[in-house]
Motif scaffolding. Sequence first.
Motif, mmCIF file in Angstrom:
data_model
loop_
_atom_site.group_PDB
_atom_site.id
_atom_site.type_symbol
_atom_site.label_atom_id
_atom_site.label_comp_id
_atom_site.label_asym_id
_atom_site.label_seq_id
_atom_site.Cartn_x
_atom_site.Cartn_y
_atom_site.Cartn_z
ATOM 1 N N PRO A 154 0.837 -0.826 0.617
ATOM 2 C CA PRO A 154 -0.121 -0.131 -0.688
ATOM 3 C C PRO A 154 1.082 1.155 0.013
ATOM 4 N N ASP A 155 0.228 2.374 -0.427
ATOM 5 C CA ASP A 155 0.983 3.538 -0.577
ATOM 6 C C ASP A 155 0.477 4.151 1.315
ATOM 7 N N ARG A 156 1.312 5.485 1.257
ATOM 8 C CA ARG A 156 1.556 6.473 2.597
ATOM 9 C C ARG A 156 -0.267 6.450 2.894
ATOM 10 N N ALA A 157 -0.661 6.844 1.888
ATOM 11 C CA ALA A 157 -2.376 7.160 1.937
ATOM 12 C C ALA A 157 -3.756 6.051 1.980
ATOM 13 N N GLY A 158 -2.810 4.621 2.018
ATOM 14 C CA GLY A 158 -3.744 4.120 2.244
ATOM 15 C C GLY A 158 -4.683 3.643 1.059
ATOM 16 N N HIS A 159 -4.450 4.539 0.027
ATOM 17 C CA HIS A 159 -5.064 4.378 -1.236
ATOM 18 C C HIS A 159 -5.019 2.991 -2.260
ATOM 19 N N LEU A 160 -3.628 2.662 -2.504
ATOM 20 C CA LEU A 160 -3.864 1.732 -3.208
ATOM 21 C C LEU A 160 -2.329 1.080 -2.762
ATOM 22 N N ARG A 161 -3.002 -0.279 -3.508
ATOM 23 C CA ARG A 161 -1.705 -1.315 -3.533
ATOM 24 C C ARG A 161 -1.379 -1.002 -4.363
ATOM 25 N N VAL A 162 0.924 -0.663 -4.228
ATOM 26 C CA VAL A 162 1.952 -0.600 -5.806
ATOM 27 C C VAL A 162 2.639 -1.584 -6.197
ATOM 28 N N MET A 163 2.761 -1.675 -7.098
ATOM 29 C CA MET A 163 4.321 -2.399 -7.338
ATOM 30 C C MET A 163 5.055 -2.045 -9.005
ATOM 31 N N ALA A 164 6.342 -2.645 -9.265
ATOM 32 C CA ALA A 164 6.373 -2.333 -10.182
ATOM 33 C C ALA A 164 7.477 -3.601 -11.246
ATOM 34 N N GLU A 165 7.076 -3.913 -12.069
ATOM 35 C CA GLU A 165 7.947 -4.566 -13.030
ATOM 36 C C GLU A 165 8.584 -3.681 -14.066
ATOM 37 N N ASN A 166 9.395 -4.746 -15.107
ATOM 38 C CA ASN A 166 10.207 -4.572 -16.120
ATOM 39 C C ASN A 166 11.236 -3.491 -15.660
ATOM 40 N N ILE A 167 11.803 -3.264 -14.642
ATOM 41 C CA ILE A 167 13.079 -2.160 -14.514
ATOM 42 C C ILE A 167 14.104 -2.093 -15.321
ATOM 43 N N THR A 168 14.317 -1.370 -15.060
ATOM 44 C CA THR A 168 16.130 -0.964 -15.654
ATOM 45 C C THR A 168 16.848 0.220 -15.210
ATOM 46 N N LEU A 169 18.031 -0.106 -14.816
ATOM 47 C CA LEU A 169 19.092 0.465 -14.216
ATOM 48 C C LEU A 169 19.680 1.221 -14.479
ATOM 49 N N THR A 170 19.902 1.840 -15.027
ATOM 50 C CA THR A 170 21.030 3.071 -15.409
ATOM 51 C C THR A 170 21.899 3.984 -15.014
ATOM 52 N N LEU A 171 23.164 4.243 -15.616
ATOM 53 C CA LEU A 171 23.772 6.059 -15.298
ATOM 54 C C LEU A 171 23.974 6.437 -16.397
ATOM 55 N N HIS A 172 24.370 8.497 -15.816
ATOM 56 C CA HIS A 172 24.668 8.956 -17.276
ATOM 57 C C HIS A 172 25.676 8.753 -17.894
ATOM 58 N N GLU A 173 25.974 8.418 -19.780
ATOM 59 C CA GLU A 173 27.374 8.000 -20.233
ATOM 60 C C GLU A 173 28.011 8.499 -19.796
ATOM 61 N N PRO A 174 28.964 10.177 -19.362
ATOM 62 C CA PRO A 174 29.191 10.660 -18.866
ATOM 63 C C PRO A 174 29.715 9.731 -17.861
ATOM 64 N N ASP A 175 29.229 9.447 -16.422
ATOM 65 C CA ASP A 175 29.280 8.961 -15.279
ATOM 66 C C ASP A 175 29.618 7.839 -15.782
ATOM 67 N N GLN A 176 29.169 6.768 -16.453
ATOM 68 C CA GLN A 176 29.244 5.606 -16.712
ATOM 69 C C GLN A 176 31.101 5.872 -17.163
ATOM 70 N N GLU A 177 31.548 6.494 -17.992
ATOM 71 C CA GLU A 177 32.679 6.919 -18.590
ATOM 72 C C GLU A 177 33.744 6.821 -17.712
ATOM 73 N N ARG A 178 33.172 8.079 -16.373
ATOM 74 C CA ARG A 178 33.964 8.609 -15.332
ATOM 75 C C ARG A 178 35.007 6.763 -14.781
ATOM 76 N N LEU A 179 33.019 6.133 -14.384
ATOM 77 C CA LEU A 179 33.358 4.917 -13.254
ATOM 78 C C LEU A 179 34.851 4.667 -14.269
ATOM 79 N N ASN A 180 34.179 4.137 -15.275
ATOM 80 C CA ASN A 180 35.604 3.073 -15.394
ATOM 81 C C ASN A 180 36.735 4.081 -15.734
ATOM 82 N N ARG A 181 37.071 4.921 -15.964
ATOM 83 C CA ARG A 181 38.809 5.681 -16.179
ATOM 84 C C ARG A 181 38.858 4.846 -14.502
#
Length: 344
Positions: A155-182
């Motif tokens: 449930p959400d904080r107000a108790g109006h809905l029950r919520v979930m998520a699927e098909n999740i993807t998580l990435t970084l900004h491309e410049p940040d990924q390049e800095r981490l690689n270096r």
Amino acid sequence: MTTGRKTTTVFLTVLCALLLTILGLVQEWPLWAWAALAVAVAGVPAAAFKIAAVRRGALPADFTNFIPAAPIERREHRVSRVSLPSNWDDYEFLFSATVRWHPLETHGDDPVLNPAGLAVEAILDRARTLTEQREPGQVSFVQHELSGALGRMRPDRAGHLRVMAENITLTLHEPDQERLNRLAEVRKDEAVWEHQRKYEQSMREYLGADVLKDTGSAVVWWLAKNDNHIERTVADLGLLAQLTSAANDTDIPDRLRGLIAASDEPSTPVGPEQTAPDHFEAFLTGMGLTRGDDKWAMLTKQIADVIRTQDKHETADELLRRYDPPADFATSADDRRDEPEEPA
């Protein structure tokens, strides 16, 4: 009654009226019979329509087939590349997912709601609680963590809905990924360099403070290196005396000069005017090494480093200048003097 049925009723009524009219003319009916026929012809369709209206109710029976179905409420919403904080300042995750919700029981006095907005807010709050504790370099691992944490209806904080998520993807900004690689490459190179530095420092300490501390220590070391071949070690006593003298930048003791004079192939006359580099050259040639040999350059570099730990930079520089080691082993004297002295 449908239009087809109405048409059929009228048609049959007219047909029956014509047949009865023909029959009346043939049989010469009286006038009252013709009046009754007219009333019957006019009343039968009206009675049929009235009965049909009472049976079908407010709407025709077939009309219900054309009533549109009630609209189905859409209960999912796609969010794309929403920035979520990480454990590092100025590095953010980009979150994408399909948000799904199920409404809970509502009351008549509840305000009008935007369920999609409430569901997205609830999912982002849950995702942010996790990502702000994770480092950006763990992006792939955090994506799977989010899939598990957000994959349950809650449930959400107000108790109006029950919520979930699927098909999740998580990435970084491309410049940040390049800095981490270096940064990762630099850390790996730094670890290798630190290991090499410690190895060289340990080798210098071992040679200077243990092996080449004096001629006796050098003799014991050389005996161990040659599998206790005493005859060979005795034959090399003069060379060991020269090496020890060069490493400590001191003159060869008088008691050992006879050993040097008795060596098989002295490369440089031994005398009081000889310097540490002279002794070192005699040692190298006595070992059978020649210029251009990797061992020649390696020993030159290591002995020069040992001498430098004793603050005798001029002698170390003279060794490097005279025996010209390859660029991989030599370091300019000016650069070496600018470096901070390493602890012994």
